[in-house]
Enzyme design. Structure first.
Site, short mmCIF file in Angstrom:
data_model
loop_
_atom_site.label_atom_id
_atom_site.label_comp_id
_atom_site.label_asym_id
_atom_site.label_seq_id
_atom_site.Cartn_x
_atom_site.Cartn_y
_atom_site.Cartn_z
N LYS A 53 29.28 52.34 9.93
CA LYS A 53 29.84 50.99 9.90
C LYS A 53 30.27 50.61 8.48
CE LYS A 53 28.63 50.70 14.26
NZ LYS A 53 27.27 50.40 14.69
N TRP A 91 21.98 45.89 20.69
CA TRP A 91 21.23 46.85 19.86
C TRP A 91 19.79 46.38 19.70
CZ3 TRP A 91 23.68 50.97 20.32
CH2 TRP A 91 25.08 51.02 20.23
N ASP A 121 17.34 46.45 11.35
CA ASP A 121 18.53 47.23 11.63
C ASP A 121 19.68 46.53 10.90
OD1 ASP A 121 20.78 48.43 12.65
OD2 ASP A 121 20.28 48.14 14.76
C1 PLP Z 1 26.38 50.73 15.90
C2 PLP Z 1 25.04 50.12 15.86
C3 PLP Z 1 23.90 50.79 16.32
C4 PLP Z 1 23.96 52.14 16.96
O1 PLP Z 1 24.17 53.10 16.01
P1 PLP Z 1 24.17 54.66 16.37
O2 PLP Z 1 24.26 55.29 15.03
O3 PLP Z 1 25.37 54.90 17.25
O4 PLP Z 1 22.91 54.98 17.08
C5 PLP Z 1 22.68 50.17 16.18
N1 PLP Z 1 22.57 48.95 15.65
C6 PLP Z 1 23.65 48.26 15.22
C7 PLP Z 1 23.46 46.90 14.62
C8 PLP Z 1 24.91 48.83 15.31
O5 PLP Z 1 25.99 48.15 14.87
#
Ligand code: PLP
Length: 369
Positions: free
Chosen positions: A204, A113, A180
């Site tokens: 998540k 990511w 993020d």
């Molecule tokens: C799952 C995840 C993403 C991607 O998320 P989307 O909503 O599918 O774009 C990005 N960063 C992290 C740390 C993730 O766990």
């Protein structure tokens, strides 16, 4: 008629399930039950939440509370806005630099990511990768890297969902942070004042897929020269009570239910205690096992996503263990293909008893082989 349909779908299986999926992932029973109720009858309107205007006073109240509870739970200082946007965390990989990158930004390359975020940022300016754990298949969280003074921001991925590594602190740097936090938000207190921007896909640790939580500092915006398309400009969404256009109504509602549940649990400090206890138990079991071994270095281990594999001499039993666990209602432990083996995601809503069920399965499987 509607409630018949609902009862039918909610009772498809009586077997207790232990949900270790990495995302979308487990939600609290409170979230699921109240979401189902609102799909049937929203806030006493006699209508489903799926068929009510986002400008209705009932939904405006949902959005207001969903913003306020994030501020309360994460102790967000004045001058920040809470938004629920579409496009997933992946859209934030481009929105962040588009809105914040003037000349140069620093990024930590700590996983898939993070590297996706780096790729997008390069479209908007200079990107300096300050550290990377790529050569070690991202099995540790880099520390002790140099941070140049001239960065607009430093971007970090606090938890690497795929590789099971995590940085459980807010780094001390001269420039603002952008993070993020998709897979570990609400699992610890955060010093939000250090950040210009925090984003997290809901699926998540917050709610269903479809909403991305954004916490953005107002004074960080409006400082770039480039033209920003309306929908990709955070300032668009700050106006009009965070509802410039139709927001992801149902995911926002479900997220609100989770936030209420978090508050009721005592807030992020209490959630963190439970998260630490769950992860500690599982890591102890892995470390004490003859058959299993963790993939992340000890000082980088994530308390949200525990990644482990079978030792080389048992490697061929990995598939069999997934089947063995699934037969006991243990769902979603197959590891991501980039790491292999297993990944147990221990998000806030996962009860301790599910971790115990997994450890029992590991012990029983080991006895049989
Ligand atoms: C799952 C995840 C993403 C991607 O998320 P989307 O909503 O599918 O774009 C990005 N960063 C992290 C740390 C993730 O766990």
């Amino acid at each position: 008629m509607r409630s018949d349909v609902l009862n039918h779908t909610l009772n498809i299986s009586d077997m207790k399930k232990h949900n270790f999926y990495a995302g979308p992932s487990i939600l609290s029973e409170y979230t699921i039950k109240n979401t189902a109720e609102a799909v049937n009858d929203f806030a006493g309107t006699g209508l489903s939440i799926l068929e009510v205007s986002h400008r209705s006073k009932e939904f405006v109240a949902v959005m207001d509370e969903a913003q306020a509870l994030v501020k309360e739970l994460l102790d967000v200082p004045d001058g920040y806005h809470v938004l629920y946007l579409g496009g997933g965390a992946s859209l934030q990989f481009c929105m962040a630099p588009m809105n914040l990158l003037r000349t140069k930004a620093g990024y930590l390359d700590t996983g898939t990511w993070a590297s996706n975020a780096i790729k997008e940022a390069r479209l908007f300016g200079d990107v300096e990768v300050l550290a990377s754990s790529k050569d070690a298949n991202y099995n540790f969280y880099p520390r002790g890297y140099e941070v140049p003074d001239d960065l607009d921001y430093l971007h970090i991925t606090t938890n690497n969902t795929i590789y099971g590594t995590e940085l459980r602190e807010d780094p001390d740097v001269k420039m603002p942070l952008v993070a993020d936090m998709s897979s570990d938000i609400f699992s610890r207190p955060v010093d939000v004042a250090k950040y210009d921007l925090i984003y997290a896909g809901a699926q998540k640790n917050l709610g269903p897929a479809g909403a991305t939580l954004v916490i953005v500092k107002e004074s960080a915006l409006g400082n770039v020269d480039r033209a920003i398309p309306t929908m990709l400009d955070y300032r668009t969404h700050i106006k009009k009570g965070a509802m410039f256009n139709t927001p992801p109504v149902l995911p926002v509602y479900s997220s609100l239910m989770t936030l209420r549940y978090y508050k009721e649990q005592g807030g992020v400090k209490e959630l963190e205690k439970l998260d630490l206890a769950k992860a500690g138990m599982l890591y102890d079991a892995i470390d004490g096992s003859r058959m299993f071994v963790g993939t992340a270095e000890a000082d980088s281990r994530s308390i949200m996503n525990v990644t482990f594999v079978m030792k080389p001499e048992y490697k061929e039993l990995e598939k069999e263990f997934v089947d063995f666990a699934t037969a006991r209602g243990i769902m979603g432990i197959k590891g991501h293909r980039s790491v292999g083996g297993f990944r147990a995601s221990l998000y806030n809503a996962l009860p301790l008893e599910s971790v115990k069920a997994l450890i029992d399965a590991m012990n029983d499987f080991e006895k049989q082989h």
